[in-house]
Design a protein around this motif. Structure first.
Motif, PDB file in Angstrom:
ATOM      1  N   PHE A  27       0.830  -1.202   0.000  1.00  0.00           N
ATOM      2  CA  PHE A  27       0.000   0.000   0.000  1.00  0.00           C
ATOM      3  C   PHE A  27       0.868   1.257   0.000  1.00  0.00           C
ATOM      4  O   PHE A  27       0.624   2.211  -0.734  1.00  0.00           O
ATOM      5  CB  PHE A  27      -0.906  -0.022   1.228  1.00  0.00           C
ATOM      6  CG  PHE A  27      -1.858   1.113   1.314  1.00  0.00           C
ATOM      7  CD1 PHE A  27      -2.781   1.354   0.307  1.00  0.00           C
ATOM      8  CD2 PHE A  27      -1.840   1.963   2.405  1.00  0.00           C
ATOM      9  CE1 PHE A  27      -3.666   2.405   0.391  1.00  0.00           C
ATOM     10  CE2 PHE A  27      -2.725   3.022   2.494  1.00  0.00           C
ATOM     11  CZ  PHE A  27      -3.645   3.244   1.478  1.00  0.00           C
ATOM     12  N   GLY A  28       1.919   1.226   0.823  1.00  0.00           N
ATOM     13  CA  GLY A  28       2.818   2.380   0.929  1.00  0.00           C
ATOM     14  C   GLY A  28       3.478   2.691  -0.390  1.00  0.00           C
ATOM     15  O   GLY A  28       3.593   3.858  -0.783  1.00  0.00           O
ATOM     16  N   LEU A  29       3.912   1.660  -1.114  1.00  0.00           N
ATOM     17  CA  LEU A  29       4.626   1.912  -2.360  1.00  0.00           C
ATOM     18  C   LEU A  29       3.717   2.530  -3.406  1.00  0.00           C
ATOM     19  O   LEU A  29       4.104   3.465  -4.115  1.00  0.00           O
ATOM     20  CB  LEU A  29       5.241   0.608  -2.887  1.00  0.00           C
ATOM     21  CG  LEU A  29       6.416   0.076  -2.065  1.00  0.00           C
ATOM     22  CD1 LEU A  29       6.879  -1.265  -2.607  1.00  0.00           C
ATOM     23  CD2 LEU A  29       7.570   1.063  -2.060  1.00  0.00           C
ATOM     24  N   ASN A  31       1.000   4.172  -2.782  1.00  0.00           N
ATOM     25  CA  ASN A  31       0.695   5.481  -2.231  1.00  0.00           C
ATOM     26  C   ASN A  31       1.757   6.504  -2.616  1.00  0.00           C
ATOM     27  O   ASN A  31       1.471   7.622  -3.030  1.00  0.00           O
ATOM     28  CB  ASN A  31       0.662   5.348  -0.708  1.00  0.00           C
ATOM     29  CG  ASN A  31      -0.428   6.172  -0.097  1.00  0.00           C
ATOM     30  OD1 ASN A  31      -1.085   6.919  -0.795  1.00  0.00           O
ATOM     31  ND2 ASN A  31      -0.623   6.036   1.187  1.00  0.00           N
ATOM     32  N   GLU A  32       3.014   6.089  -2.445  1.00  0.00           N
ATOM     33  CA  GLU A  32       4.154   6.975  -2.678  1.00  0.00           C
ATOM     34  C   GLU A  32       4.138   7.521  -4.102  1.00  0.00           C
ATOM     35  O   GLU A  32       4.348   8.709  -4.332  1.00  0.00           O
ATOM     36  CB  GLU A  32       5.429   6.161  -2.451  1.00  0.00           C
ATOM     37  CG  GLU A  32       6.666   6.989  -2.177  1.00  0.00           C
ATOM     38  CD  GLU A  32       7.885   6.103  -2.046  1.00  0.00           C
ATOM     39  OE1 GLU A  32       7.805   5.062  -1.357  1.00  0.00           O
ATOM     40  OE2 GLU A  32       8.907   6.439  -2.660  1.00  0.00           O
ATOM     41  N   VAL A  35       1.456  10.103  -4.467  1.00  0.00           N
ATOM     42  CA  VAL A  35       1.801  11.356  -3.777  1.00  0.00           C
ATOM     43  C   VAL A  35       2.844  12.133  -4.559  1.00  0.00           C
ATOM     44  O   VAL A  35       2.739  13.351  -4.732  1.00  0.00           O
ATOM     45  CB  VAL A  35       2.307  11.042  -2.356  1.00  0.00           C
ATOM     46  CG1 VAL A  35       2.946  12.266  -1.754  1.00  0.00           C
ATOM     47  CG2 VAL A  35       1.176  10.545  -1.498  1.00  0.00           C
TER      48      VAL A  35
END
Lengths: 466, 466, 466, 466
Positions: A27-29, A31-32, A35
């Motif tokens: 999810f973070g990747l 998301n990054e 962003v």
């Protein structure tokens, strides 16, 4: 015998932590990437639409003269009209029903404002009016608009420019994900509310992300999205199982406690105290249950985001992040099975109430300093401008922030304030760094020794805990 | 009697440390000169070839409009053509078989990319094509190239410019070393992969260092290079001797341990525990052996570099650096012969397992915070952008980094994230600075007192150690 | 009885500290004015003579193209010629025997340098030649010089421009001191020694301060200078008295020690150990004697400066500064007469040997880390460029410097170095902050408790000390 | 029985703290708006009147050539003349008796200054003359002024430009407060006092705030001002009540003490010691009385400010701020009623005298270092330029400021000073961070343990305290 069943639970927990972490990282990747794309576009808008914009970190851009404001607005309109020949990205105008949506320039004005500072008189009607002009990017219509654009600076509160641009985030193609469509609703605000001779310029960027209407990617079947949703479902199932198991243990504990207190009441005719009752409820289970609930909620939201049903990234990331943190903290429980690890955890746990108690006392002094610093130094120092900033600044000072810069900035003031700032800073820092921090160490050291000496007595108690 | 032999070993070790350090310093100094030369050349390339380049520390240079990108490329080509009249250094074009190697401009493009964000449609083929143009620095041919250079920004992934320049590092002449020849393979990348309207510009510089083909230096015989190789050989011999001696001691210890365990097994019928067995192996010898092996490997690589056989400076410096560090740490062993010094070393050693154990527990909480901070604050704060950065940022915060700046940057967000960031930072810092760091102190203080009280008991044990 | 004589000595010491501090402050204030004047002039020279100079804190100014270097030199000559119409200060050309001294432009060149990097060949004679041109500020002669100024960049090591300007520091008039005359010998260096394509520009400023030949200040008799010399003499006399008194006490102590050891030898037939002998010499007297000697030397130099006999401000300020520091530290001795103050001083004193011992051990590890960090990270990080910088950087890191910046800068490297830098920094910081600093605290805490418990036993000993 | 009365007092105190804090916050918020307005106007003046002014944080603007100074002055006059067409704010010229007040340009000159540095001679009359020119903003008169404006740079001490502008702070309208009128007396100083070739430019801004003469705001009755004054009166009444109650308790305590000492004297024939006498006076009451007196004084001043009677914001905010801080600190007293909280407060209190005593000793060493650092490093390092700065810099260094920057700046000096600076900084930091800070921790740890062991003995004593 009770220990014989444990490995299953332990393995479930370890599996759960592993898949939660994998989910978080994936999810973070993604998301990054989103962003970064948003941020780079915002930077592009600043460079394209603001005249003379420079990439300096402070980010504040201001206008001080009338001609400059007109220039900025005309420049903005002209750049918008020629956008297609300027931009190196995929930006395009929004089209609603075949026609392009216009750029809108709005003047926000007081209804009436006759201010004559030379005479010390003013006559003002503080109600606000909004007066908008739409500018279509057609090639010929621009010149007309320019001529009849006039600003009454005495009444002017702000000039807001609204424009909408669309783009596609093609980057995800390289990661075999489907590119999304982005709507940027850009607002450029020339803010004259203060009437202080300085107009602040700000670019705001609201983004809407949605699936594109019609697309074709050579050699991509878009299957990866389904796999992600499947993975989220697995996470939810694992958490639900863990939740059931832990709830059962907690309920058993509560039942045992009721039986015990009934027994105790019958035989000794005494009421069991609250703290003894709480001994029956294992705190670690509560932690795991909290983590599971948060993960499930977060995963559901994530599925919603993945299917473009909603896009509340912030709440979802807070839920998933907190859940993962709690899961990792829960690992300490299993380390506590080893005796030597246990002593350290017990120390932290035993010292905790004292630390909290001490923090309460210290918080009073701290709050006193915050209020005092805000009111006296606020006008002279940026870090003391708002109460929130003072709190952060003083907290940072205790923990080793650059003091000299703080001292330096309170330098060029009247003597009274200068003297006060010195007394204030020296006393605060000395009190907190030399006395308060040292007392924290004394507290922990003392607790550690107590725990160590009573290790044997404790062991029988800790048996009960785990 | 055993002590009577020691001085020889001790003297060998001291000599070894001395020559290793001398070797390291000489390698470092020549390394420094090479590095500075490379870096200054890179800076020169940036100033020569990038239009409007300024020496600001952030180093990020970006382009936001189509015209600007064309300008940059034409400027670069023109500067390259007139290089000889521009540069104040010794730069020259590479010549392969008599002709100069050209400057190559490559366009990297998607094979197909019909993106129409206005209609929310796209049709893309993510396969990448490369299309290169060679430009020879002949005076007349330039104009033609310029005219037919066209970029399709919708498809454009990046424009890469490759050029090769050669120079000689004359500085070393002043230190009586032979100047080397340098090949700079420069790549200037205009990166549009994100299609976000911002093209990032980057200059990369790969260097090949080799002996010049034909040279003449007045009054220099080049003997110093042979001396350096000779010195490296001395280092290898010293380390080898030390290695042999230490290995012998270690082997003897292991033999003794076997005999002891056989004896123990025969007489007491018990198995010697692993920790008792390890008492027979002296940790210091292992340290010295490791250091010797690393030094020998590093010296061999250094000879390779000196003779221009290879140029892997990084590996060589890691080997030599680690070896030197271990050698210096080994000196502590000899300080441990004095009783008063010993107590301090023993404390550190005795506290070590507890510290490691405690670190394991803390690492769980720390990892939890890292994941949580990355996922939630990543989109809003530069220091939380990647997991690696979060780890470093939090570690720095514990050890006294500027907190206020970190607080400040998480300021302008939506309320939920703002609140979360405050809770996150305050709880993290309080937990780690007030409780964890204090517990470290408690651990060490306690160990120190334990060691001090049992000094006499320990002495008999430490006899065995040294 | 011995205490009956003390007040005289005590009063002398207090008086001495007072006048030394007054002397230091007066010297510091006049020093400050001189330093500010020098610095502002240097900044003026930079702004006047360097083309395009900006006040940025990094202060490095560099040239990257041939045309730029010629421009800089011509600009410099032209600015020098029109100096009188440009400057807002009192700058004037130096005149030697009626004629103005010229501006001198010197080329520093290799005697021969045929470098052809394209062919990998060079033929160089590393002997250096200097070739100077004098330019007189006469109005007509300039043009001629310009035309025949030619630089051979292959051979060029540096271009040095020498010029001499004179001024008067009128500021002192307002403090009723006599203005001094200043000779500025300015050297502007265009440094091409590296031949890396980057010419570094540096402005150096050597100053000679002397009494003006002929002066007239309305209403100022210049008496204040004599008063200052008189005051210095008073300081010397006070220090000399103090020196005599303390030396007498020390000599008495030594005599007593000899008598005691003779007595001890006679009656017990034992030799008094060195540490027992040192008990007879009062360390505080040694401190005061050192302070007195330094003050006297410093005051003599200060008289020399006041009478323009010499101008070695640095040595004088080091002497006076160290003397004042020692005097103030000496005050602690008198605080030690109170019992409660004494315990703290005794703790520091008792802990000192252990701290030093521990520092020795730690220094080994520290040195190991320094060497290792320098050799491996030096090429990639500015803070690790020289051994001195590494020492300072690591020392600062331990004591709470910005770690994140250090981490960040070692980011963009090859994987091996990146991994090494992480291991290096994490292990270093953990080891030093968590273990070494904690052990310091353990040492001091332990010593404090020891001292406190043995206070009574110590008291009889401390009787002897004071 | 005595406890039965307490709740009333406690409730009064809690109420008092609440309303004091509310008062402080409301004062702070209105203060903030005023300060921001003043600051933004100052920034506007800088941008309007200074040629080439840039928003860089250092804020120092300097002129180095004669032509530049003339340009600046002419630019300033021209901008002032066209102010109405330039500014985006409500700025207006001051009018006195119908005519606009002029812009005044004053030259400050030495009466005579024949300085010839080339000949080493000067003839100066240090008396200062002031020569002013008034420039009316009439459209035609400007050109004449320009022509006959001449500056004699040899005599010039400074050029001061005075101008007065008026404005109205309309922002407050949005918060339903009445807008105030502002008089800005702006002084622009071109400071050549040093005659160092650098003219420093500074803009000073003195502001007078007063009620506007004639005003009309649609839909605003101005009642909110009366409510604020009413609230202040409530605060004064509450504080007065609290003051009376506390004074009564203190007086009772003193009476009791007199009776006790009379009784003690009669029966035991001994004099009660001072420390025993002080036990009868409750320190907390003194604290509350001090807080009450300060609050009352501050509230009175605040009423004065609200009614535009006076505008001494600084004194008022210091009074209110200190009062609020003391009130909050006073809350600790009530926390002390709980036994577990009490131990922590008692520790801090018991350790306090020892900490102060230790601080005295340390202050001597600290002062020594300050003097020494100032005199030796002052000329070479900005942070050591004045004694005040040295004190702050060293204090910051102890508490974890950026050390590396401090080290770095003392880099490029002569060898003696470089060596001294290293010895100075290393010894200072090691001494203070490793020994002094550790001893603070030892002090507090020891006190904590003492207090804990004697808790029971103390309890009877603490009974007396509360």
């Amino acid at each position: 015998r009770a220990r014989g069943r444990k490995p299953w639970k332990l393995m479930l927990q370890i599996l759960k932590i592993a898949i939660i972490t994998v989910q978080l990282v994936s999810f973070g990747l993604s998301n990054e990437m989103m962003v970064t794309f948003k941020e780079e576009n915002l930077m592009t808008f600043r460079h394209l639409f603001l005249k003379g914009y420079k990439d300096n970190w402070q980010g504040s851009h201001a206008i001080y003269s009338q001609a400059d404001l007109y220039d900025h607005i005309y420049y903005l309109i002209s750049r918008y009209s020629h956008l297609q020949n300027l931009t190196v990205g995929n930006l395009a105008y929004e089209r609603v029903g075949g026609t392009f949506t216009p750029l809108t320039v709005c003047k926000v004005l007081y209804r009436k404002s006759n201010v004559d500072p030379g005479n010390d008189t003013f006559d003002i009607d503080p109600h606000v009016e909004k007066d908008c002009v739409s500018i279509y990017s057609a090639s010929s219509g621009n010149n007309k608009t320019h001529t009849n654009f006039y600003l009454d600076f005495k009444r002017l509160l702000s000039v807001n420019v609204y424009l909408t641009l669309k783009t596609v985030n093609l980057q995800t193609v390289r990661h075999h994900e489907l590119p999304d469509c982005y709507d940027f609703h850009i607002t450029i605000i020339f803010d004259n509310r203060a009437h202080s001779g300085k107009i602040k310029v700000d670019v705001k960027n609201q983004v809407r992300i949605y699936e594109c209407r019609d697309w074709n990617v050579e050699g991509n079947s878009g299957k990866i999205d389904y796999l992600l949703v499947l993975f989220d479902t697995v996470v939810i199932v694992a958490c639900f199982t863990s939740l059931i198991l832990c709830s059962r243990s907690v309920i058993k504990g509560i039942q045992l406690q009721f039986e015990f207190s009934r027994f105790y009441h019958t035989f000794y005719n005494k009421v069991v105290s609250l703290s003894d009752r709480l001994e029956f409820v294992n705190g670690w289970y509560i932690l795991i249950i909290a983590s599971d609930v948060l993960t499930m909620a977060g995963s559901l939201m994530k599925i919603g985001i993945q299917t473009k049903f909603q896009s509340n990234y912030d709440i979802c990331s807070i839920l998933l992040g907190t859940a993962t943190m709690l899961s990792w903290v829960g690992v300490i429980r299993y380390l506590g099975f080893f005796k030597k690890y246990n002593i350290l955890i017990l120390t932290l746990r035993a010292a905790f109430p004292n630390v909290i108690r001490f923090c309460c006392c210290v918080a009073m002094i701290y709050l006193g300093y915050c209020f005092c610093g805000w009111i006296v130094l606020g006008p002279y120092h940026d870090k003391f401008r708002t109460l929130g900033k003072v709190t952060e600044c003083l907290f940072s000072l205790i923990n080793g922030d650059d003091m000299y810069a703080t001292f330096l900035k309170t330098r060029d003031n009247c003597y009274m304030v200068w003297l006060f700032s010195r007394l204030y800073l020296y006393s605060f820092i000395s009190l907190f760094i030399y006395m308060v921090l040292s007392l924290f160490i004394a507290l922990i050291t003392d607790t550690y020794e107590t725990i160590k000496h009573h290790q044997k007595d404790k062991e029988s108690v800790s048996q009960l805990h785990i």
